[in-house]
Design a protein around this motif. Structure first.
Motif, short mmCIF file in Angstrom:
data_model
loop_
_atom_site.label_atom_id
_atom_site.label_comp_id
_atom_site.label_asym_id
_atom_site.label_seq_id
_atom_site.Cartn_x
_atom_site.Cartn_y
_atom_site.Cartn_z
N GLU A 60 0.86 -1.34 -0.13
CA GLU A 60 0.05 -0.07 0.02
C GLU A 60 0.79 1.33 0.00
N ARG A 61 2.07 1.17 0.43
CA ARG A 61 2.62 2.23 0.81
C ARG A 61 4.17 2.47 -0.17
N GLY A 62 4.56 1.38 -0.81
CA GLY A 62 5.45 1.08 -1.33
C GLY A 62 5.75 0.14 -2.39
N GLU A 99 11.00 -0.94 -1.07
CA GLU A 99 11.04 0.64 -1.00
C GLU A 99 9.91 1.18 -0.40
N LEU A 100 10.18 2.06 0.58
CA LEU A 100 9.12 2.77 1.25
C LEU A 100 9.62 4.44 1.30
N PRO A 101 8.49 5.24 1.71
CA PRO A 101 8.82 6.69 1.74
C PRO A 101 9.94 7.02 2.36
N ASP A 102 10.03 6.29 3.75
CA ASP A 102 11.19 6.87 4.71
C ASP A 102 11.21 5.91 5.90
N LEU A 103 12.27 6.39 6.53
CA LEU A 103 12.62 5.42 7.59
C LEU A 103 11.37 5.51 8.85
N ASP A 104 10.65 6.46 8.99
CA ASP A 104 9.42 6.08 9.86
C ASP A 104 8.59 5.09 9.49
#
Length: 122
Positions: A39-41, A86-91
């Motif tokens: 859903e996010r990456g 792959e994801l938007p950021d570390l959080d």
């Protein structure tokens, strides 16, 4: 998007000792992780690994290659699997890691992208 490698460490024998409900909780945790990342990456790859006692470690000592059977380091936990995502950021990566089974210690590492000349990209 940033690329992250999730290294999944756990105590050997946990799956074998788990009852049906605990095994289902493992499966459910991985399914929740998959849905979250999808859903996010993007999931690039992931797989379970053979037990650490099947590992071969390669070192270079005094200009020669030395092979050792077994894992690199003595530890009670072993790396038993990985996800490359792959994801938007570390959080968001930390949020995804929290969905995996609680018996795991999950190490998250950013993947360093290199160009053809070996220079870091980005």
């Amino acid at each position: 998007m940033r690329r992250y490698l999730f290294l999944l460490a756990y105590e050997p024998g946990g799956w074998e000792a788990a009852g049906p409900e605990e095994r289902q909780a493992y499966v459910d945790g991985h399914d929740a992780f998959h849905r979250f990342v999808d859903e996010r990456g993007r999931r690039i790859s992931g797989a379970p690994l053979a037990d650490a006692d099947t590992a071969t470690t390669v070192r270079h000592l005094d200009g020669r290659r030395v092979l050792t059977d077994g894992p690199f380091a003595e530890t009670t936990e072993m790396i038993g699997g990985y996800y490359d995502v792959e994801l938007p950021d570390l959080d968001v990566a930390i949020e995804a890691a929290s969905l995996l089974p609680p018996a795991y210690a999950v190490e998250i590492r950013s993947v360093v992208e290199l160009d053809a000349a070996g220079n870091q990209v980005g």
